[in-house]
Design a protein around this motif. Structure first.
Motif, PDB file in Angstrom:
ATOM      1  N   ALA A  52       0.809  -1.216   0.000  1.00  0.00           N
ATOM      2  CA  ALA A  52       0.000   0.000   0.000  1.00  0.00           C
ATOM      3  C   ALA A  52       0.841   1.264   0.000  1.00  0.00           C
ATOM      4  CB  ALA A  52      -0.925  -0.015   1.222  1.00  0.00           C
ATOM      5  N   CYS A  53       2.155   1.157   0.219  1.00  0.00           N
ATOM      6  CA  CYS A  53       3.034   2.343   0.224  1.00  0.00           C
ATOM      7  C   CYS A  53       3.255   2.776  -1.224  1.00  0.00           C
ATOM      8  CB  CYS A  53       4.354   2.017   0.895  1.00  0.00           C
ATOM      9  SG  CYS A  53       4.191   1.446   2.605  1.00  0.00           S
ATOM     10  N   ALA A  54       2.325   3.618  -1.721  1.00  0.00           N
ATOM     11  CA  ALA A  54       2.305   3.961  -3.143  1.00  0.00           C
ATOM     12  C   ALA A  54       3.313   5.056  -3.507  1.00  0.00           C
ATOM     13  CB  ALA A  54       0.897   4.404  -3.536  1.00  0.00           C
ATOM     14  N   SER A  55       3.642   5.950  -2.602  1.00  0.00           N
ATOM     15  CA  SER A  55       4.555   7.048  -2.921  1.00  0.00           C
ATOM     16  C   SER A  55       5.982   6.510  -3.074  1.00  0.00           C
ATOM     17  CB  SER A  55       4.522   8.107  -1.827  1.00  0.00           C
ATOM     18  OG  SER A  55       5.454   9.132  -2.110  1.00  0.00           O
ATOM     19  N   THR A  56       6.662   7.057  -4.083  1.00  0.00           N
ATOM     20  CA  THR A  56       8.032   6.599  -4.315  1.00  0.00           C
ATOM     21  C   THR A  56       8.971   7.036  -3.194  1.00  0.00           C
ATOM     22  OG1 THR A  56       8.447   8.591  -5.636  1.00  0.00           O
ATOM     23  CG2 THR A  56       7.769   6.618  -6.814  1.00  0.00           C
ATOM     24  N   GLN A  57       8.576   8.058  -2.434  1.00  0.00           N
ATOM     25  CA  GLN A  57       9.405   8.543  -1.341  1.00  0.00           C
ATOM     26  C   GLN A  57       8.807   8.098  -0.008  1.00  0.00           C
ATOM     27  OE1 GLN A  57      12.210   9.791  -1.947  1.00  0.00           O
ATOM     28  NE2 GLN A  57      11.965  10.176  -4.158  1.00  0.00           N
ATOM     29  N   SER A  58       8.441   6.795   0.052  1.00  0.00           N
ATOM     30  CA  SER A  58       7.860   6.238   1.284  1.00  0.00           C
ATOM     31  C   SER A  58       8.550   4.922   1.596  1.00  0.00           C
ATOM     32  CB  SER A  58       6.352   6.023   1.125  1.00  0.00           C
ATOM     33  OG  SER A  58       6.096   5.041   0.128  1.00  0.00           O
ATOM     34  N   TYR A  59       8.272   4.412   2.789  1.00  0.00           N
ATOM     35  CA  TYR A  59       8.847   3.120   3.170  1.00  0.00           C
ATOM     36  C   TYR A  59       7.867   2.405   4.093  1.00  0.00           C
ATOM     37  CZ  TYR A  59      10.183   5.468   7.547  1.00  0.00           C
ATOM     38  OH  TYR A  59      10.175   6.148   8.732  1.00  0.00           O
ATOM     39  N   CYS A  60       8.088   1.123   4.242  1.00  0.00           N
ATOM     40  CA  CYS A  60       7.177   0.238   4.986  1.00  0.00           C
ATOM     41  C   CYS A  60       7.709   0.014   6.393  1.00  0.00           C
ATOM     42  CB  CYS A  60       7.056  -1.093   4.244  1.00  0.00           C
ATOM     43  SG  CYS A  60       6.055  -2.326   5.120  1.00  0.00           S
ATOM     44  N   VAL A  61       6.757  -0.002   7.373  1.00  0.00           N
ATOM     45  CA  VAL A  61       7.117  -0.247   8.767  1.00  0.00           C
ATOM     46  C   VAL A  61       6.183  -1.317   9.323  1.00  0.00           C
ATOM     47  CG1 VAL A  61       7.374   0.752  11.059  1.00  0.00           C
ATOM     48  CG2 VAL A  61       7.869   2.137   9.030  1.00  0.00           C
ATOM     49  N   ASN A  62       6.733  -2.408   9.875  1.00  0.00           N
ATOM     50  CA  ASN A  62       5.902  -3.464  10.469  1.00  0.00           C
ATOM     51  C   ASN A  62       5.185  -2.940  11.700  1.00  0.00           C
ATOM     52  OD1 ASN A  62       6.430  -5.724   8.757  1.00  0.00           O
ATOM     53  ND2 ASN A  62       8.499  -5.857   9.652  1.00  0.00           N
ATOM     54  N   ALA A  63       3.932  -3.384  11.826  1.00  0.00           N
ATOM     55  CA  ALA A  63       3.133  -2.967  12.982  1.00  0.00           C
ATOM     56  C   ALA A  63       3.679  -3.601  14.229  1.00  0.00           C
ATOM     57  CB  ALA A  63       1.680  -3.356  12.772  1.00  0.00           C
ATOM     58  N   SER A  64       3.653  -2.873  15.312  1.00  0.00           N
ATOM     59  CA  SER A  64       4.183  -3.392  16.574  1.00  0.00           C
ATOM     60  C   SER A  64       3.124  -4.143  17.372  1.00  0.00           C
ATOM     61  CB  SER A  64       4.741  -2.239  17.413  1.00  0.00           C
ATOM     62  OG  SER A  64       3.744  -1.266  17.646  1.00  0.00           O
ATOM     63  N   ASN A  65       1.825  -3.931  17.089  1.00  0.00           N
ATOM     64  CA  ASN A  65       0.736  -4.624  17.786  1.00  0.00           C
ATOM     65  C   ASN A  65       0.114  -5.624  16.825  1.00  0.00           C
ATOM     66  OD1 ASN A  65       1.057  -3.057  20.137  1.00  0.00           O
ATOM     67  ND2 ASN A  65      -0.140  -1.377  19.198  1.00  0.00           N
ATOM     68  N   GLY A  66      -0.197  -6.743  17.293  1.00  0.00           N
ATOM     69  CA  GLY A  66      -0.792  -7.784  16.449  1.00  0.00           C
ATOM     70  C   GLY A  66       0.276  -8.648  15.803  1.00  0.00           C
ATOM     71  N   GLU A  67      -0.210  -9.770  15.263  1.00  0.00           N
ATOM     72  CA  GLU A  67       0.738 -10.708  14.687  1.00  0.00           C
ATOM     73  C   GLU A  67       1.184 -10.292  13.296  1.00  0.00           C
ATOM     74  OE1 GLU A  67      -1.043 -14.516  14.738  1.00  0.00           O
ATOM     75  OE2 GLU A  67      -1.108 -14.663  16.936  1.00  0.00           O
ATOM     76  N   HIS A  68       0.298  -9.783  12.503  1.00  0.00           N
ATOM     77  CA  HIS A  68       0.640  -9.382  11.138  1.00  0.00           C
ATOM     78  C   HIS A  68       0.145  -7.975  10.889  1.00  0.00           C
ATOM     79  CE1 HIS A  68       1.764 -13.542  10.271  1.00  0.00           C
ATOM     80  NE2 HIS A  68       0.613 -13.940  10.822  1.00  0.00           N
ATOM     81  N   GLY A  69       0.844  -7.284  10.047  1.00  0.00           N
ATOM     82  CA  GLY A  69       0.402  -5.950   9.663  1.00  0.00           C
ATOM     83  C   GLY A  69       1.587  -4.985   9.440  1.00  0.00           C
ATOM     84  N   TYR A  70       1.302  -3.949   8.741  1.00  0.00           N
ATOM     85  CA  TYR A  70       2.332  -2.933   8.463  1.00  0.00           C
ATOM     86  C   TYR A  70       1.645  -1.602   8.184  1.00  0.00           C
ATOM     87  CZ  TYR A  70       1.205  -3.331   3.484  1.00  0.00           C
ATOM     88  OH  TYR A  70       0.574  -3.305   2.291  1.00  0.00           O
ATOM     89  N   PHE A  71       2.431  -0.553   8.176  1.00  0.00           N
ATOM     90  CA  PHE A  71       1.911   0.746   7.746  1.00  0.00           C
ATOM     91  C   PHE A  71       3.056   1.481   7.021  1.00  0.00           C
ATOM     92  CE2 PHE A  71       3.273   1.022  12.151  1.00  0.00           C
ATOM     93  CZ  PHE A  71       4.132   2.118  12.150  1.00  0.00           C
ATOM     94  N   CYS A  72       2.737   2.626   6.439  1.00  0.00           N
ATOM     95  CA  CYS A  72       3.697   3.359   5.575  1.00  0.00           C
ATOM     96  C   CYS A  72       4.049   4.723   6.178  1.00  0.00           C
ATOM     97  CB  CYS A  72       3.116   3.552   4.170  1.00  0.00           C
ATOM     98  SG  CYS A  72       2.693   2.007   3.343  1.00  0.00           S
ATOM     99  N   ARG A  73       5.261   5.132   5.886  1.00  0.00           N
ATOM    100  CA  ARG A  73       5.729   6.467   6.293  1.00  0.00           C
ATOM    101  C   ARG A  73       6.513   7.120   5.134  1.00  0.00           C
ATOM    102  NH1 ARG A  73       8.155   5.384  12.371  1.00  0.00           N
ATOM    103  NH2 ARG A  73       6.141   5.107  13.430  1.00  0.00           N
ATOM    104  N   CYS A  74       6.494   8.462   5.146  1.00  0.00           N
ATOM    105  CA  CYS A  74       7.309   9.183   4.150  1.00  0.00           C
ATOM    106  C   CYS A  74       8.781   9.099   4.547  1.00  0.00           C
ATOM    107  CB  CYS A  74       6.881  10.643   4.057  1.00  0.00           C
ATOM    108  SG  CYS A  74       5.295  10.893   3.230  1.00  0.00           S
TER     109      CYS A  74
END
Length: 487
Positions: A42-64
């Motif tokens: 889901a990290c669509a911006s070319t100037q972004s990166y992926c970060v694994n979620a700290s809560n739960g077993e699976h998941g991630y979110f994106c940051r610039c």
């Protein structure tokens, strides 16, 4: 029972939203420059990166990425942060702490900024120390002090140069510079005379009047000059008087007078530039270390042509009589052919030409006319008296003061009256030859008449010339020679 009821009453509980995309995790590789996982899912911006979620077993979110801000979930959603602009914003204090740039200038670039150190500084402007001065504070203080001293020195030198220029201008005007500009002689600057004389290193004459230096205007003997530097005196003379004398000298042109070429008016007493006469003075030739004596014919020619020069000054040079005032063997110069040139006429006195008297007497005491000495009255007969002593030097080869403090004119007049004049003749010229002795005796008689106490009994210079010519012609008849004087 609801959670709110369990906490009781009307307490407000903050709600914390912790979310992540649960249909995957960030890849373990590759990672970016800041050790973050590169854009993923889901990290669509070319100037972004992926970060694994700290809560739960699976998941991630994106940051610039660092240096960017915006929405990482859309294409080109992360845009560059202009740190330099933020540092200038109303909240500059906060942003200056976030984006430090100490001692440098901020320059924005894509994904970050640069802090270029200002001139005179070096280091990392983003660090805690920031850009540090290349030169220490103490060194800057020393350099500043030296610079200030140097600037002050330059200013003082400039002021001194201006003061010297003003002094030269004042002397030029005082010595009649404006009056002399129209003359046909060169007005030398002091700087040029310093160069011509090589800073006055070669003295060719010295006396009570001052010193004479040899100079060179350009290459070659013909460009040599004599520069006379007079000694300052207490005489009260006017610039018009000096200008008048220089005017007369500049208009005099005679082969037996030293030619005035120019003058320098930027000195306390004006310096005069004359043609250079190479063999030196008659005094040096007669009384110096020269082992070869002057032949009688050359002595007669020197006497005749020196008298011709003085006669020209007295009666032919201009509408008014020009007086020498310091006739002596030291002021009769000789060129390479022993042709005499009378020098220093009218310059040692610096006396106004419209005066007959002076309150002070200048000249060699061994040659000065006693009448001039007593009365201060300088006339052409004063020059005649002094020339009589020069004639005695030529026939005796004795100085005006010789053998301690004996007076040549007094001794010769006494010997002449006693019939012993021939005993004082130069033996290397007389040589026992009758014609030589008779010629020397005749010249001695002319000298004795020039030395008469009564000025009216003295001959004029023109009369002296004629008598000397007759004397030479008679001597030449013995030797059966011809000469331009006798033709």
């Amino acid at each position: 029972m609801t959670f709110l009821n369990r906490l009781g009453g009307d307490r407000v509980i903050p709600v914390v939203l912790d979310w992540a995309i649960r249909n995957g995790t960030c890849p373990s590789a590759p990672k970016g420059d800041n050790n973050e996982n590169l854009s993923h899912g889901a990290c669509a911006s070319t100037q972004s990166y992926c970060v694994n979620a700290s809560n739960g077993e699976h998941g991630y979110f994106c940051r610039c990425s660092k240096g960017y801000t915006g929405n990482p979930y859309i294409k080109d959603g992360c845009t560059n942060i202009n740190e330099c602009e933020l540092r200038r914003s109303p909240k500059s204090t906060m942003y200056k702490n976030m984006y430090p740039c100490h001692g440098g200038t901020c320059h924005d670039r894509e994904g970050g900024y640069e802090c270029k150190c200002n001139f005179g500084r070096r280091g990392d402007g983003k660090s805690y120390k920031g850009c540090e001065p290349i030169v220490s504070t103490a060194a800057v203080a020393v350099i500043g002090t030296i610079g200030a001293i140097a600037l002050l020195a330059v200013l003082l030198i400039f002021l001194h140069m201006e003061r010297e220029k003003r002094k030269l201008r004042d002397r030029f005007n005082k010595n009649g510079g404006e009056l002399l500009k129209s003359l046909k002689i060169e007005i030398f600057t002091k700087e040029k005379l310093d160069h011509i004389t090589h800073n006055y290193c070669d003295i060719i004459g010295q006396g009570a009047f001052g010193k004479v230096y040899k100079g060179t205007i350009s290459a070659g003997d013909s460009a040599r000059v004599a520069v006379k530097c007079s000694i300052p005196n207490n005489q009260d003379w006017k610039k018009e008087s000096f200008a008048n004398e220089i005017t007369i000298q500049s208009n005099i042109s005679h082969r037996n007078l030293v030619q005035l070429l120019g003058c320098c008016l930027e000195t306390e007493v004006p310096m005069l530039v004359y043609e250079f006469v190479p063999r030196g003075s008659l005094h040096d030739v007669l009384h110096g270390d020269n082992k070869k004596p002057l032949p009688l014919e050359k002595r007669l020619d020197i006497a005749i042509y020196s008298a011709v020069a003085l006669g020209y000054m007295h009666s032919e040079a201009s509408q008014r009589t020009i007086l020498h005032g310091d006739v002596k063997s030291g002021n009769i110069l000789l060129d390479d052919g022993f042709v005499p040139k009378v020098s220093d006429f009218g310059t040692s006195r610096l006396m106004s030409i419209d005066k007959d008297h002076t309150n002070w007497v200048v000249g060699d005491s061994s040659y000065i006319d006693p009448v001039y000495m007593k009365t201060g009255l300088l006339t052409e007969k004063s020059d005649v008296y002094s020339f009589g002593i020069v004639l005695l030097e030529l026939v005796t080869r004795k100085k005006a003061r010789y053998d301690g403090n004996q007076s040549l004119p007094l001794d010769y007049v006494k010997a002449s009256m006693g019939g012993a004049a021939r005993e004082m003749f130069d033996p290397k010229v007389a040589s026992g030859a009758k014609e030589n002795e008779e010629c020397l005796e005749e010249v001695g008689k002319i000298a004795v008449q020039c030395l008469k106490d009564d000025v009216n009994d003295r001959p004029t210079m023109s009369e002296v010339v004629e008598r000397l010519k007759i004397c030479k012609c008679r001597w030449l008849e013995y030797d059966r020679k011809t000469n331009e004087i006798c033709t």
